[in-house]
Design an enzyme around this catalytic site. Structure first.
Site, mmCIF file in Angstrom:
data_model
loop_
_atom_site.group_PDB
_atom_site.id
_atom_site.type_symbol
_atom_site.label_atom_id
_atom_site.label_comp_id
_atom_site.label_asym_id
_atom_site.label_seq_id
_atom_site.Cartn_x
_atom_site.Cartn_y
_atom_site.Cartn_z
ATOM 1 C CD GLU A 175 -2.530 1.795 0.336
ATOM 2 O OE1 GLU A 175 -3.410 1.073 -0.135
ATOM 3 O OE2 GLU A 175 -2.289 2.950 -0.114
ATOM 4 N N GLY A 205 -6.457 1.087 4.483
ATOM 5 C CA GLY A 205 -7.877 1.465 4.594
ATOM 6 C C GLY A 205 -8.394 2.040 3.292
ATOM 7 C CB ALA A 234 3.327 -2.129 -6.263
ATOM 8 C CB VAL A 288 -18.233 14.698 -12.843
ATOM 9 C CG1 VAL A 288 -18.773 16.104 -12.683
ATOM 10 C CG2 VAL A 288 -16.725 14.705 -13.017
ATOM 11 N N GLY A 289 -18.012 11.621 -10.872
ATOM 12 C CA GLY A 289 -17.739 10.202 -11.025
ATOM 13 C C GLY A 289 -16.307 9.855 -10.646
ATOM 14 N NE ARG A 290 -13.623 6.986 -6.184
ATOM 15 C CZ ARG A 290 -12.667 7.683 -5.560
ATOM 16 N NH1 ARG A 290 -12.889 8.919 -5.165
ATOM 17 N NH2 ARG A 290 -11.483 7.142 -5.338
ATOM 18 C CG ASP A 336 -13.928 1.348 -6.689
ATOM 19 O OD1 ASP A 336 -14.823 0.586 -6.312
ATOM 20 O OD2 ASP A 336 -13.730 2.473 -6.184
ATOM 21 C CG HIS A 391 -44.247 -2.044 17.806
ATOM 22 N ND1 HIS A 391 -44.547 -1.204 16.745
ATOM 23 C CD2 HIS A 391 -44.766 -1.455 18.915
ATOM 24 C CE1 HIS A 391 -45.224 -0.159 17.202
ATOM 25 N NE2 HIS A 391 -45.363 -0.280 18.510
HETATM 26 P P1 NAI Z 1 -21.872 9.581 -9.590
HETATM 27 O O1 NAI Z 1 -21.686 8.778 -10.787
HETATM 28 O O2 NAI Z 1 -22.717 9.089 -8.473
HETATM 29 O O3 NAI Z 1 -22.493 10.996 -9.993
HETATM 30 C C1 NAI Z 1 -21.877 11.867 -10.910
HETATM 31 C C2 NAI Z 1 -22.914 12.877 -11.378
HETATM 32 O O4 NAI Z 1 -22.230 13.883 -12.097
HETATM 33 C C3 NAI Z 1 -23.959 12.293 -12.307
HETATM 34 O O5 NAI Z 1 -25.234 12.710 -11.870
HETATM 35 C C4 NAI Z 1 -23.610 12.893 -13.673
HETATM 36 O O6 NAI Z 1 -24.713 13.081 -14.492
HETATM 37 C C5 NAI Z 1 -22.979 14.214 -13.270
HETATM 38 N N1 NAI Z 1 -22.022 14.792 -14.225
HETATM 39 C C6 NAI Z 1 -21.076 14.134 -14.930
HETATM 40 N N2 NAI Z 1 -20.341 15.024 -15.653
HETATM 41 C C7 NAI Z 1 -20.832 16.265 -15.380
HETATM 42 C C8 NAI Z 1 -20.500 17.581 -15.787
HETATM 43 N N3 NAI Z 1 -19.485 17.794 -16.634
HETATM 44 N N4 NAI Z 1 -21.218 18.617 -15.284
HETATM 45 C C9 NAI Z 1 -22.246 18.383 -14.426
HETATM 46 N N5 NAI Z 1 -22.607 17.170 -13.995
HETATM 47 C C10 NAI Z 1 -21.905 16.110 -14.463
HETATM 48 O O7 NAI Z 1 -20.386 9.955 -9.113
HETATM 49 P P2 NAI Z 1 -19.803 10.495 -7.735
HETATM 50 O O8 NAI Z 1 -20.863 11.172 -6.948
HETATM 51 O O9 NAI Z 1 -18.587 11.244 -8.088
HETATM 52 O O10 NAI Z 1 -19.411 9.167 -6.988
HETATM 53 C C11 NAI Z 1 -18.472 8.270 -7.567
HETATM 54 C C12 NAI Z 1 -18.685 6.870 -7.086
HETATM 55 O O11 NAI Z 1 -18.319 6.766 -5.728
HETATM 56 C C13 NAI Z 1 -20.134 6.409 -7.161
HETATM 57 O O12 NAI Z 1 -20.463 5.855 -8.416
HETATM 58 C C14 NAI Z 1 -20.185 5.388 -6.069
HETATM 59 O O13 NAI Z 1 -19.852 4.148 -6.608
HETATM 60 C C15 NAI Z 1 -19.137 5.806 -5.087
HETATM 61 N N6 NAI Z 1 -19.758 6.377 -3.897
HETATM 62 C C16 NAI Z 1 -20.600 5.628 -3.140
HETATM 63 C C17 NAI Z 1 -21.206 6.171 -2.036
HETATM 64 C C18 NAI Z 1 -22.112 5.334 -1.218
HETATM 65 O O14 NAI Z 1 -22.117 4.123 -1.382
HETATM 66 N N7 NAI Z 1 -22.912 5.916 -0.341
HETATM 67 C C19 NAI Z 1 -20.983 7.541 -1.622
HETATM 68 C C20 NAI Z 1 -20.094 8.239 -2.487
HETATM 69 C C21 NAI Z 1 -19.516 7.662 -3.569
#
Ligand code: NAI
Length: 468
Positions: free
Chosen positions: A36, A41, A121, A272-274, A313, A447
């Site tokens: 790591e 973690g 690594a 905007v995602g990962r 992931d 309950h």
């Molecule tokens: P996400 O995929 O949930 O949401 C990204 C949002 O950004 C989408 O609604 C998309 O339409 C929007 N978007 C994309 N490009 C854009 C742009 N250029 N301008 C404006 N909006 C745009 O991704 P997020 O929130 O970054 O999370 C990543 C990952 O992390 C999730 O897919 C999830 O797997 C994980 N995660 C899980 C959590 C949980 O289990 N409670 C909490 C936080 C993250």
């Protein structure tokens, strides 16, 4: 001089997928090394799931006190003055939790006799990597390699990370609260953190490229969250895209009708995602195929290269810690000779917004799209006594069960409501055990608990709900 180590199992990445794989391999008596480069973690414990839940908890407490001070609460609690928050102290408390978990993981690895090598690594072939440790380079050769490098935040070209443009990592470690925050992306992270900052008194604006928030969930599930956000004063611009920053640091936005406007921002949180971390560690030296941006694996998490495995992931959606750890445990057992496949009946997804959302299996529209005839039972939170005692009825909320019409087999469960995340375990168990509506109806639920809403949803689907 380069130290050289030989091991049976080499795990790369100390997040939930990697450390669970290593602990299980160790428990099974396999000679195991975990590498790591940061803290044990991974994203989940150090800069994701756990710290964000800590921040959400603080925000909830603060919001309750503000309501009491402003005489907006109905609980009979009155505060003479508005509470204040020392955010640096909040962050220190949160860091204390992550430190505890970090050392806990270290202790568990030690107990399982896993050797931990600290450093990044770099692979030179499928089974050999060199780790740049503080004491010098260490070369490790293994019979089996488990890749668990996780993912990293997606960067927007017009808003690269740096300065006031931050990812969730920086948002969870700010020294002071910003006055205003622009969140880009109304998905999991954006809305979980955006809601928490709004509760802490920050002026929050959310920009979302699509025409709805939380695109992962159906409209009925997202509606209570939308209602809370609007009640909390969070501004949401749908079908809006960020163009960059202007000279004052405000975000330039192209709106729905093509009009351009700016939103002032002390901080801009890009969520905007990962993306899977498939670069920077030598994947090109391995005969490992990709499937789009992910590492390609089969239902045993085998890559295209013999005895090289990949989990979490790195291998696809959903990018969730509990999926990664389940795969990690499975791979360790397969290496030890067990017969295992990754074929869960469902993987629960939980969004810790206000209110919380849980979903597992098929929604009614997904089931119908697959041509499955269904019965649906939906029970409202406002008819559940425990939800009322938790003020959980305010944003609506419900538990919904989806079952096959022919044999009543439960194929999906969705819920939205405060504290509903705690029901996700029962939902997952019902699905994984192949429960039918009658199993759920015939199970006595304590309950007063929120779980009664799940029981009643099954009764409703069977046509004889008691409390509605
Ligand atoms: P996400 O995929 O949930 O949401 C990204 C949002 O950004 C989408 O609604 C998309 O339409 C929007 N978007 C994309 N490009 C854009 C742009 N250029 N301008 C404006 N909006 C745009 O991704 P997020 O929130 O970054 O999370 C990543 C990952 O992390 C999730 O897919 C999830 O797997 C994980 N995660 C899980 C959590 C949980 O289990 N409670 C909490 C936080 C993250």
């Amino acid at each position: 001089m380069t130290e050289t180590l030989k091991t049976h199992v080499l795990v790369v990445g100390g997040g939930p997928g990697g450390y669970v794989a290593a602990i299980r391999a160790g428990q099974l008596g396999l000679d195991t090394i975990l590498v790591e480069g940061d803290k044990l973690g991974g994203t989940c414990l150090i800069r994701g799931c756990i710290p964000s839940k800590a921040l959400i908890h603080v925000a909830e407490k603060f919001e309750g006190m503000v309501a009491a001070a402003e005489e907006k609460g109905a609980l009979g609690i009155h505060l003479a003055a508005r509470p204040s928050i020392d955010f640096a102290e909040t962050v220190r408390w949160k860091d204390g939790i992550t430190a505890k978990l970090n050392s806990g993981v270290g202790a568990l690895l030690k107990k399982a006799k896993v050797k931990v090598v600290a450093g990044w690594a770099n692979f030179t072939d499928g089974k050999t990597c060199t780790v740049a440790t503080a004491e010098g380079p260490v070369t490790i050769n293994a019979d089996h390699v488990i890749l668990a490098q996780g993912s990293e935040p997606v960067e927007l070209p017009m808003l690269p990370f740096g300065g006031n443009v931050i990812s969730s990592t920086e948002a969870l470690s700010l020294e002071t609260l910003p006055d205003s925050l622009v969140v880009i992306g109304a998905g999991y992270i954006g809305l979980e953190l955006g809601s928490a900052f709004a509760k802490l008194g920050v002026s929050v604006t959310v920009l979302e490229a699509r025409d709805r928030i939380l695109p992962l969930y159906d409209d009925a599930l997202a509606a209570p969250v939308k209602q809370w956000l609007s009640h909390a004063g969070v501004t949401i611009h749908l079908e809006a895209s960020a163009l960059g920053l202007d000279a004052t640091g405000a975000v330039r936005v192209k709106g729905k009708d093509g009009n351009e406007f700016t939103v002032p921002a002390d901080k801009v949180l890009v969520t905007v995602g990962r993306k899977p971390r498939t670069q920077g560690w030598g994947i090109e030296t391995m005969a490992v195929d990709l499937d789009g941006r992910f590492v390609k694996v089969d239902d045993q998490c085998r890559t295209s290269m013999r005895d090289v495995w990949a989990i979490g992931d790195l291998v696809g959606e959903p990018m969730l810690a509990h999926k990664a750890s389940a795969q990690g445990e499975m791979v360790a057992e397969i290496i030890a000779g067990h017969r295992r496949h990754f074929q869960p009946a469902g993987i629960p997804a939980v969004c810790f917004t206000q209110p919380e959302i849980v979903s597992i299996g098929l929604s009614p529209s997904e089931a119908e799209a697959q041509g499955v005839e269904i019965v649906v039972g939906q029970f409202p939170y406002m008819a559940n006594g425990r939800a009322l005692t938790l003020e959980g009825d305010k944003e609506g909320g419900f538990v919904r069960v989806v079952a096959r019409k022919s044999d009543h087999r439960i194929i999906g469960i969705q819920a939205v409501g405060s504290h509903v995340s705690e029901l996700s375990g029962e939902f997952a168990l019902a699905l994984e055990m192949g429960a039918v509506l009658e199993d759920l109806a015939g199970t006595i639920h304590a309950h007063p608990t929120l779980s009664e809403a799940f029981h009643e949803s099954a009764l409703k689907a069977l046509g004889h709900a008691i409390h509605i």
